[in-house]
Design a protein around this motif. Structure first.
Motif, PDB file in Angstrom:
ATOM      1  N   LYS A 407       0.859  -1.191   0.000  1.00 24.97           N
ATOM      2  CA  LYS A 407       0.000   0.000   0.000  1.00 24.97           C
ATOM      3  C   LYS A 407       0.895   1.241   0.000  1.00 24.97           C
ATOM      4  O   LYS A 407       1.671   1.453   0.925  1.00 24.97           O
ATOM      5  N   SER A 408       0.762   2.006  -1.053  1.00 24.01           N
ATOM      6  CA  SER A 408       1.630   3.165  -1.213  1.00 24.01           C
ATOM      7  C   SER A 408       0.771   4.370  -1.570  1.00 24.01           C
ATOM      8  O   SER A 408       0.042   4.340  -2.569  1.00 24.01           O
ATOM      9  N   GLU A 411      -2.829   3.677  -2.338  1.00 23.76           N
ATOM     10  CA  GLU A 411      -3.153   2.798  -3.469  1.00 23.76           C
ATOM     11  C   GLU A 411      -2.683   1.367  -3.184  1.00 23.76           C
ATOM     12  O   GLU A 411      -1.587   1.179  -2.666  1.00 23.76           O
ATOM     13  N   ASN A 412      -3.521   0.393  -3.587  1.00 23.36           N
ATOM     14  CA  ASN A 412      -3.109  -1.008  -3.495  1.00 23.36           C
ATOM     15  C   ASN A 412      -2.229  -1.371  -4.689  1.00 23.36           C
ATOM     16  O   ASN A 412      -2.582  -1.082  -5.832  1.00 23.36           O
ATOM     17  N   ILE A 413      -1.124  -2.030  -4.406  1.00 20.98           N
ATOM     18  CA  ILE A 413      -0.227  -2.499  -5.471  1.00 20.98           C
ATOM     19  C   ILE A 413      -0.040  -4.001  -5.298  1.00 20.98           C
ATOM     20  O   ILE A 413       0.275  -4.462  -4.196  1.00 20.98           O
ATOM     21  N   TRP A 441       4.947   7.617   2.138  1.00 22.68           N
ATOM     22  CA  TRP A 441       3.869   6.927   1.406  1.00 22.68           C
ATOM     23  C   TRP A 441       3.313   5.706   2.133  1.00 22.68           C
ATOM     24  O   TRP A 441       2.439   5.028   1.600  1.00 22.68           O
ATOM     25  N   TYR A 473       2.683   5.017  -9.782  1.00 18.53           N
ATOM     26  CA  TYR A 473       2.772   4.680  -8.347  1.00 18.53           C
ATOM     27  C   TYR A 473       3.110   3.213  -8.134  1.00 18.53           C
ATOM     28  O   TYR A 473       3.528   2.810  -7.059  1.00 18.53           O
ATOM     29  N   LYS A 474       2.934   2.366  -9.182  1.00 15.77           N
ATOM     30  CA  LYS A 474       3.225   0.935  -9.042  1.00 15.77           C
ATOM     31  C   LYS A 474       4.685   0.601  -9.334  1.00 15.77           C
ATOM     32  O   LYS A 474       5.152  -0.487  -8.997  1.00 15.77           O
TER      33      LYS A 474
END
Lengths: 512, 512
Positions: A407-408, A411-413, A441, A473-474
């Motif tokens: 989680k950054s 957002e879920n990655i 983050w 972001y990923k």
């Protein structure tokens, strides 16, 4: 269930005795038993267990390496409605003590070789005192064969509800301690036939129990081979030369072989001194292909799928149809599978949700974990704790553990997506992705990468490659180059990667 | 059974919708439905049935020829816990009236073509008045499609116990009237996978429903094909030219084909105008082999076994291992089978007893026959009413109906043994044996025999041949030569032989 509809694991022992009286059921060193002899011994073990006070619901612990006795104890427990737990024999003394106190077995069958000192430590540490310790590799009055000798081989034919648990297998630690998944007789029977359908297990099938019987991966083939009237060949633990000799001698058709085990077999048989052509496998390199046969079953054509101990083995089979992105095939014909959100509602096709399953080979629950069971079985579905996605063609992609979502910035990655992207870079051979704590983050993405021979790909190259293919972001913030990605079986060993590369802070996980 | 362990027939419709949304589920004339479209229609039918007051346990009667609607009605009944009975559409008006009064269906789906006049007669004769008659081949307000149009396609997802009966199939008359065997959802699901294992049914399997759906022989393949996500192709009733055209167009891999149907197909395609090479069958004569493919599955390699409607299809499979005398293979992996005496005790290997079975695909019982059910289920085993023998190698020989043992001078004579001896005579092509009333011995043996081309074997020759091979009391007293032995499917039609050749007086049978 009415009597005329019942079918238990003990009933299969009875039917195989009627139907294949002279067929070889088990081979283990000097021991060779027909189905008649096996069932006689199973009755003897059941009566010996009963004489020891083992009744329906009681636990029996196996603390030894692979042996035909694991199968015969499982069947004897089945005839009594009792539960066998084959313990992981690689555990340390304290871990074995935990299992003793957690499972509170009435009886322990133990092995001096390999396990003696650790079991001695466990006996000192544990509070629970089993009624009796019986030595698997002993010869005295407390030895297994001596214990059996006293018991008659009469089948008491007790009526057993097939929904009764018969097997306990320790599995993943959710709250820092492992839990014993309880598998019912019905779960084993239905899983057996689903697996037999994939692997095309027929009468005459010979299985080499090369992997450990405390893991469902080997045990599921052992019970399916037994169910279909085939021959189970046992070895205490894997070693390549013994495996080659057994495959040749018994014409074994199948065995659980992780990639490393395949390498060892191929190396041990480099001079082709063993004829292992009976072994049916998925093709590998030329040297390997030259010594084995091709497994043309759906299982062989598309190996594996997605599984866990809690569904008695495989939840999905690649042999049910490889299709969409990162496909793990489709469910076992005895399971329904859904992807659900936090509220238990099914998420749309293409979106990630928790994999939940329902059907006769879902476990009964964890032994003595009422709270955890209520949580995992909420809404009448078994919650696997894993994330997956239904693709547009209906196939399923296993994404990873729910407790390992990165989680950054809110957002879920999902590691699988980033890893797939990394592997598309021509300079990358293999890749794994972990989350590392990040004060700004929450977490950030770190990639561990092995390069292809001659590849000069730099950290910047690889990050840029990802940036062009997936949302920014990923993309990994850092890339570490390694010699190899550590594996457990076929799977990346994320625990080891987290430990080695400072991973942590996953939103679903316990605090470090 | 806990919720997380349930699996119903409706759940398979749901899972196939998720897992194979665009795969073709059914083909029937102009109708082609994906698994998504099929499940939508199933929901619509379920809601339409519910609106008509059909609730759990209620019966719905299908009085028509083969149609994809039989499958969709079965699935809709499954989602409600109701029961579908596909009636034998060849029955006369009085027989159809009996079914109406016996089963008391809430709803009848009927067909004007072929059945109209007989159904009109049945409606006049029957006392029971269904709530509604819906016409399968109509277009008006009481037509099937019009009836459906009113109902929403929402899945209400009612929880259904898989042990609930969902199918009623009329079968053998024991006391002069037929009985409807009730098959549960669990029975269909487990039988499906046992059959799929034998026939190696995989995703992509295409089945031509060439036999009648009111018989388990075709219906069991229909439901197994559906379960595994294959394609069911329907034709109203068998005709060779249409079958060839459908096999070519849909690339059908399998179909229920009795020997006579094979002859008709081979004749219809003698000029090879149809490409029916997709059809996988057991080899026949050269002309046939040239137009089809070989079925290499266990089922294809050793076709059939012993079965009856009351076990949802097959009790034993030859594909489980052909072995002993007149072998019918070994049990389904979901059944135990025993041979028992009058007291229910297991008889020794090599002796004839009544075949009894136990397991999840045994029927729930006959509809509304408490006395008969108690008798057939005594001791917790389903009594098949058939005789069999366990051979020394564990395989099973089906001997014949318990009601058709010939009793002569106090000795039991089994037709199968005498027939096998007769067929060993070089001049005999096929043979059947019946008992005829005999004032001195109770019954005596009469053989009906077809001769091989050019054979001049006389009655005396054949009797003498038998005398040298089997006990004298078993030898035929008379031999009648015939052009053909009448068959029902693969089986000799003994009822017809008794009627034509004055058979009767069987000890287990009702008085003539």
């Amino acid at each position: 269930m009415n009597q005329q509809h019942t079918l238990s694991l003990g009933d299969i022992a009875r039917e195989n005795r009627r139907g294949r009286p002279q067929a070889t059921a088990v081979v283990d060193g000097q021991v060779r038993l027909t189905y008649t002899a096996l069932d006689d011994r199973v009755n003897r073990v059941a009566n010996a267990l009963a004489a020891q006070g083992v009744a329906a619901g009681d636990r029996v612990l196996w603390a030894g390496q692979n042996s035909f006795r694991v199968l015969e104890l499982l069947l004897a427990c089945a005839k009594l409605g009792a539960i066998l737990c084959p313990a992981n024999w690689r555990l340390g003394g304290a871990e074995l003590a935990f299992a003793l106190d957690d499972l509170r077995p009435r009886l322990v069958i133990w092995q001096e070789a390999e396990l003696g000192p650790r079991l001695a430590e466990a006996r000192q540490l544990a509070e629970h005192r089993p009624t009796r310790w019986i030595q698997h590799d002993g010869t005295g009055p407390d030895s297994y064969e001596e214990w059996l000798r006293s018991a008659p081989d009469i089948d008491t034919e007790a009526e057993i509800d097939p929904a009764t648990p018969v097997l306990a297998l320790y599995t993943a630690a959710f709250d820092s301690r492992p839990n014993a998944a309880l598998i019912s007789q019905q779960a084993i029977l239905t899983h057996n036939i689903a697996l037999a359908l994939q692997r095309q297990i027929e009468p005459g099938f010979v299985y080499l129990n090369s992997g450990p019987l405390y893991h469902v991966g080997t045990l599921m083939f052992c019970t399916a081979t037994f169910h279909l009237g085939g021959t189970n060949v046992f070895m205490p633990c894997f070693d390549a030369v013994s495996a080659c000799a057994l495959i040749e001698a018994e014409r074994c058709q199948s065995a659980l072989l992780f990639p490393q085990m395949v390498d060892e077999l191929a190396k041990a048989n480099a001079d082709r001194r063993y004829d292992i052509s009976s072994l049916q496998v998925t093709p590998g390199d030329d040297a390997w292909n030259a010594m084995v046969s091709v497994d043309n079953s759906p299982w062989g054509r598309a190996l594996g799928g997605y599984g866990q101990t809690e569904v008695a083995g495989m939840a999905t089979y690649n042999g049910q149809g490889i299709g969409g992105i990162g496909s793990h095939g489709r469910p076992s014909p005895f399971l329904q599978v859904r992807m659900v959100d936090e509220r238990g509602d099914e998420v749309p096709t293409g979106e990630v949700g928790e994999i939940v399953a329902r059907g006769p080979h879902v476990m009964s629950g964890y032994f003595d974990r009422p709270g955890l069971n209520a949580e995992r079985q909420r809404g009448g579905w078994h919650h696997t704790g894993d994330l997956g996605r239904r693709e547009a063609d209906g196939t399923i992609t296993f994404i990873g553990s729910r407790g390992r979502v990165i989680k950054s910035g809110g957002e879920n990655i999902y590691a699988a997506e980033v890893e797939r992207t990394l592997r598309e870079h021509p300079g990358v051979a293999d890749a794994a992705v972990i989350g590392v704590p990040d004060t700004r983050w929450g977490q950030s993405v770190k990639a561990i990468v092995t390069r292809t021979p001659g590849s000069g790909a730099s950290e910047a190259d690889i990050i840029e490659h990802c940036r062009t293919l997936i949302a920014s972001y990923k993309k990994p913030r850092t890339v570490v180059f390694a010699e190899a990605i550590p594996k457990r079986g076929f799977m990346t060993d994320y625990d080891l990667l987290d430990a080695e590369y400072d991973g942590g802070g996953y939103p679903g996980s316990a605090a470090p």
